[in-house]
Design a protein around this motif. Structure first.
Motif, PDB file in Angstrom:
ATOM      1  N   VAL A  10      -2.556   0.404   5.134  1.00 18.16           N
ATOM      2  CA  VAL A  10      -1.890   1.420   4.330  1.00 18.16           C
ATOM      3  C   VAL A  10      -2.219   2.798   4.897  1.00 18.16           C
ATOM      4  CG1 VAL A  10      -1.757   2.456   2.024  1.00 18.16           C
ATOM      5  CG2 VAL A  10      -1.983  -0.025   2.272  1.00 18.16           C
ATOM      6  N   LEU A  11      -1.195   3.609   5.088  1.00 18.06           N
ATOM      7  CA  LEU A  11      -1.386   4.990   5.510  1.00 18.06           C
ATOM      8  C   LEU A  11      -1.569   5.864   4.267  1.00 18.06           C
ATOM      9  CD1 LEU A  11       1.455   5.246   8.199  1.00 18.06           C
ATOM     10  CD2 LEU A  11      -0.968   4.753   8.559  1.00 18.06           C
ATOM     11  N   PRO A  12      -2.375   6.899   4.357  1.00 18.27           N
ATOM     12  CA  PRO A  12      -2.526   7.802   3.212  1.00 18.27           C
ATOM     13  C   PRO A  12      -1.182   8.456   2.875  1.00 18.27           C
ATOM     14  CG  PRO A  12      -4.276   8.159   4.805  1.00 18.27           C
ATOM     15  CD  PRO A  12      -3.273   7.249   5.462  1.00 18.27           C
ATOM     16  N   GLY A  13      -0.801   8.384   1.625  1.00 19.80           N
ATOM     17  CA  GLY A  13       0.449   8.998   1.212  1.00 19.80           C
ATOM     18  C   GLY A  13       1.025   8.326   0.000  1.00 19.80           C
TER      19      GLY A  13
ATOM     20  N   ALA B 138      -2.014  10.170  -2.649  1.00 22.94           N
ATOM     21  CA  ALA B 138      -2.472  10.927  -1.482  1.00 22.94           C
ATOM     22  C   ALA B 138      -3.800  11.616  -1.783  1.00 22.94           C
ATOM     23  CB  ALA B 138      -1.415  11.956  -1.076  1.00 22.94           C
ATOM     24  N   ALA B 139      -3.948  12.156  -2.994  1.00 25.22           N
ATOM     25  CA  ALA B 139      -5.214  12.792  -3.389  1.00 25.22           C
ATOM     26  C   ALA B 139      -6.333  11.755  -3.464  1.00 25.22           C
ATOM     27  CB  ALA B 139      -5.052  13.515  -4.720  1.00 25.22           C
ATOM     28  N   ALA B 140      -6.026  10.538  -3.917  1.00 26.10           N
ATOM     29  CA  ALA B 140      -7.033   9.464  -3.958  1.00 26.10           C
ATOM     30  C   ALA B 140      -7.469   9.094  -2.543  1.00 26.10           C
ATOM     31  CB  ALA B 140      -6.486   8.241  -4.695  1.00 26.10           C
ATOM     32  N   HIS B 141      -6.523   9.065  -1.615  1.00 25.98           N
ATOM     33  CA  HIS B 141      -6.875   8.775  -0.208  1.00 25.98           C
ATOM     34  C   HIS B 141      -7.787   9.868   0.352  1.00 25.98           C
ATOM     35  CE1 HIS B 141      -4.793   5.109   0.922  1.00 25.98           C
ATOM     36  NE2 HIS B 141      -3.706   5.533   0.285  1.00 25.98           N
ATOM     37  N   LEU B 142      -7.486  11.121   0.048  1.00 22.28           N
ATOM     38  CA  LEU B 142      -8.341  12.207   0.519  1.00 22.28           C
ATOM     39  C   LEU B 142      -9.750  12.055  -0.063  1.00 22.28           C
ATOM     40  CD1 LEU B 142      -8.797  14.839   2.055  1.00 22.28           C
ATOM     41  CD2 LEU B 142      -7.956  16.050   0.036  1.00 22.28           C
ATOM     42  N   ALA B 143      -9.834  11.777  -1.353  1.00 22.65           N
ATOM     43  CA  ALA B 143     -11.146  11.565  -1.980  1.00 22.65           C
ATOM     44  C   ALA B 143     -11.866  10.392  -1.335  1.00 22.65           C
ATOM     45  CB  ALA B 143     -10.973  11.349  -3.487  1.00 22.65           C
ATOM     46  N   ARG B 144     -11.123   9.326  -0.997  1.00 23.39           N
ATOM     47  CA  ARG B 144     -11.710   8.153  -0.336  1.00 23.39           C
ATOM     48  C   ARG B 144     -12.331   8.527   1.006  1.00 23.39           C
ATOM     49  NH1 ARG B 144      -9.803   5.578   3.806  1.00 23.39           N
ATOM     50  NH2 ARG B 144      -7.697   6.403   3.580  1.00 23.39           N
TER      51      ARG B 144
ATOM     52  N   LEU C 245      -7.516   2.327  -6.139  1.00 22.92           N
ATOM     53  CA  LEU C 245      -6.894   3.260  -7.071  1.00 22.92           C
ATOM     54  C   LEU C 245      -5.662   3.909  -6.451  1.00 22.92           C
ATOM     55  CD1 LEU C 245      -6.817   4.812  -9.747  1.00 22.92           C
ATOM     56  CD2 LEU C 245      -8.414   6.469  -8.710  1.00 22.92           C
ATOM     57  N   SER C 246      -5.719   4.243  -5.167  1.00 23.88           N
ATOM     58  CA  SER C 246      -4.557   4.853  -4.513  1.00 23.88           C
ATOM     59  C   SER C 246      -3.355   3.919  -4.563  1.00 23.88           C
ATOM     60  CB  SER C 246      -4.872   5.258  -3.073  1.00 23.88           C
ATOM     61  OG  SER C 246      -4.951   4.121  -2.234  1.00 23.88           O
ATOM     62  N   ARG C 247      -3.597   2.639  -4.373  1.00 30.15           N
ATOM     63  CA  ARG C 247      -2.502   1.665  -4.445  1.00 30.15           C
ATOM     64  C   ARG C 247      -1.960   1.571  -5.870  1.00 30.15           C
ATOM     65  NH1 ARG C 247      -2.883  -3.808  -2.425  1.00 30.15           N
ATOM     66  NH2 ARG C 247      -0.652  -3.445  -2.174  1.00 30.15           N
ATOM     67  N   ARG C 248      -2.859   1.601  -6.827  1.00 29.07           N
ATOM     68  CA  ARG C 248      -2.437   1.579  -8.237  1.00 29.07           C
ATOM     69  C   ARG C 248      -1.567   2.806  -8.544  1.00 29.07           C
ATOM     70  NH1 ARG C 248      -6.065   0.192 -13.395  1.00 29.07           N
ATOM     71  NH2 ARG C 248      -4.953   1.377 -14.974  1.00 29.07           N
ATOM     72  N   LEU C 249      -1.973   3.957  -8.007  1.00 29.76           N
ATOM     73  CA  LEU C 249      -1.232   5.194  -8.240  1.00 29.76           C
ATOM     74  C   LEU C 249       0.079   5.250  -7.457  1.00 29.76           C
ATOM     75  CD1 LEU C 249      -4.262   7.649  -8.254  1.00 29.76           C
ATOM     76  CD2 LEU C 249      -2.904   6.902 -10.237  1.00 29.76           C
ATOM     77  N   ASN C 250       0.245   4.318  -6.542  1.00 28.77           N
ATOM     78  CA  ASN C 250       1.504   4.185  -5.800  1.00 28.77           C
ATOM     79  C   ASN C 250       2.356   3.073  -6.427  1.00 28.77           C
ATOM     80  OD1 ASN C 250       1.824   6.115  -3.832  1.00 28.77           O
ATOM     81  ND2 ASN C 250       0.673   4.996  -2.282  1.00 28.77           N
ATOM     82  N   GLY C 251       2.417   3.027  -7.745  1.00 25.89           N
ATOM     83  CA  GLY C 251       3.247   2.024  -8.420  1.00 25.89           C
ATOM     84  C   GLY C 251       2.741   0.621  -8.198  1.00 25.89           C
TER      85      GLY C 251
ATOM     86  N   GLY D 258       1.170  -0.552  -5.693  1.00 24.10           N
ATOM     87  CA  GLY D 258       1.413  -0.963  -4.313  1.00 24.10           C
ATOM     88  C   GLY D 258       2.859  -0.850  -3.874  1.00 24.10           C
ATOM     89  N   ALA D 259       3.795  -0.717  -4.811  1.00 25.93           N
ATOM     90  CA  ALA D 259       5.218  -0.669  -4.454  1.00 25.93           C
ATOM     91  C   ALA D 259       5.544   0.550  -3.597  1.00 25.93           C
ATOM     92  CB  ALA D 259       6.080  -0.670  -5.713  1.00 25.93           C
ATOM     93  N   GLY D 260       4.818   1.652  -3.795  1.00 26.98           N
ATOM     94  CA  GLY D 260       5.081   2.871  -3.039  1.00 26.98           C
ATOM     95  C   GLY D 260       4.106   3.102  -1.894  1.00 26.98           C
ATOM     96  N   ASP D 261       3.307   2.081  -1.547  1.00 28.00           N
ATOM     97  CA  ASP D 261       2.373   2.233  -0.433  1.00 28.00           C
ATOM     98  C   ASP D 261       3.131   2.561   0.850  1.00 28.00           C
ATOM     99  OD1 ASP D 261       0.110   1.703  -1.939  1.00 28.00           O
ATOM    100  OD2 ASP D 261      -0.032  -0.402  -1.325  1.00 28.00           O
ATOM    101  N   VAL D 262       2.565   3.426   1.655  1.00 25.89           N
ATOM    102  CA  VAL D 262       3.116   3.759   2.962  1.00 25.89           C
ATOM    103  C   VAL D 262       2.409   2.850   3.956  1.00 25.89           C
ATOM    104  CG1 VAL D 262       3.453   5.566   4.676  1.00 25.89           C
ATOM    105  CG2 VAL D 262       3.478   6.153   2.237  1.00 25.89           C
ATOM    106  N   LEU D 263       3.150   1.916   4.536  1.00 27.31           N
ATOM    107  CA  LEU D 263       2.541   0.915   5.405  1.00 27.31           C
ATOM    108  C   LEU D 263       2.586   1.327   6.868  1.00 27.31           C
ATOM    109  CD1 LEU D 263       3.970  -2.303   3.723  1.00 27.31           C
ATOM    110  CD2 LEU D 263       1.792  -1.157   3.293  1.00 27.31           C
ATOM    111  N   TRP D 264       1.530   0.973   7.574  1.00 26.99           N
ATOM    112  CA  TRP D 264       1.427   1.218   9.000  1.00 26.99           C
ATOM    113  C   TRP D 264       2.409   0.315   9.739  1.00 26.99           C
ATOM    114  CZ3 TRP D 264      -2.058  -1.846  12.555  1.00 26.99           C
ATOM    115  CH2 TRP D 264      -2.082  -1.311  13.845  1.00 26.99           C
ATOM    116  N   VAL D 265       3.146   0.906  10.671  1.00 23.37           N
ATOM    117  CA  VAL D 265       4.036   0.161  11.543  1.00 23.37           C
ATOM    118  C   VAL D 265       3.526   0.386  12.960  1.00 23.37           C
ATOM    119  CG1 VAL D 265       6.411  -0.164  12.336  1.00 23.37           C
ATOM    120  CG2 VAL D 265       5.969   0.518   9.951  1.00 23.37           C
ATOM    121  N   PRO D 266       2.836  -0.595  13.547  1.00 23.56           N
ATOM    122  CA  PRO D 266       2.255  -0.400  14.879  1.00 23.56           C
ATOM    123  C   PRO D 266       3.311   0.025  15.907  1.00 23.56           C
ATOM    124  CG  PRO D 266       1.466  -2.439  13.899  1.00 23.56           C
ATOM    125  CD  PRO D 266       2.562  -1.927  13.011  1.00 23.56           C
ATOM    126  N   GLY D 267       3.001   1.071  16.646  1.00 23.12           N
ATOM    127  CA  GLY D 267       3.866   1.546  17.710  1.00 23.12           C
ATOM    128  C   GLY D 267       5.091   2.333  17.250  1.00 23.12           C
TER     129      GLY D 267
END
Length: 183
Positions: free
Chosen positions: A111-114, A120-126, A163-169, A171-180
């Motif tokens: 998961v990318l921060p966002g 996003a604030a939870a990711h920064l705190a993490r 918590l960041s995933r919870r705050l992203n609906g 997990g529905a709104g998680d920003v996922l890493w796409v390699p390359g």
């Protein structure tokens, strides 16, 4: 009761500050770096709480902020003396983390921060909790530190990720890493 009448004491103008036992140390000492990193993580939780005001998560975040202040107070006393943060605090984090994680779908990517501003604030705190953990680990390699300090910060960063995933609906709104995908 704490009473602070004078904030600008000029006592640190020479590059030193006082620990809880009155001992003067340089402001770049490992212990001060650890205390400062914990303070940064606490400030990031404050920013996160601006995003979660009125939400169920806010009371949990208020407890975490108080815990971090207690942890800073523990670190302010050389040795393993403070002990405001205990195994019970770590156990509470684990219970909260497990309860939040039980509601989330499993991850199939990093998961990318966002996502939402709160996530996003939870990711920064993490990330700042991880920095605090690294600083406390460095301090513990040189001086005595209560082992619960490292455990608490390790659990806290995991807690904030979930918590960041919870705050992203949930997990529905998680920003996922796409390699390359960056080009």
């Amino acid at each position: 009761m704490v009473k602070l009448d004078v904030i600008a004491t000029r006592g640190g103008d020479g590059g030193e500050t006082s620990l809880g036992d009155g001992k003067r140390v340089r402001k770049d000492a490992l212990r001060i770096a650890a205390i400062g990193a914990v303070d940064e993580a606490n400030a990031a939780l404050g920013l996160l709480r601006v995003q979660t005001a009125g939400m169920a998560e806010d009371a949990m975040l208020a407890r975490l902020q108080n815990d971090l202040f207690d942890l800073g107070a523990d670190l302010c006393l050389p040795g393993e003396g403070g002990l405001r943060i205990t195994a019970a605090h770590c156990a509470r984090l684990e219970r909260e983390l497990a309860a939040m994680n039980a509601e989330l779908p499993p991850l199939r990517s990093f998961v990318l921060p966002g996502g939402t501003p709160a996530a996003a604030a939870a990711h920064l705190a993490r990330t700042l909790a991880r920095r605090a953990e690294r600083e406390v680990v460095a301090l513990a390699a040189a001086e005595q530190v209560t082992p619960e300090a490292v455990r608490y910060l390790n659990r806290l960063s995991d807690h904030l990720f979930v918590l960041s995933r919870r705050l992203n609906g949930n997990g529905a709104g998680d920003v996922l890493w796409v390699p390359g995908a960056g080009g």
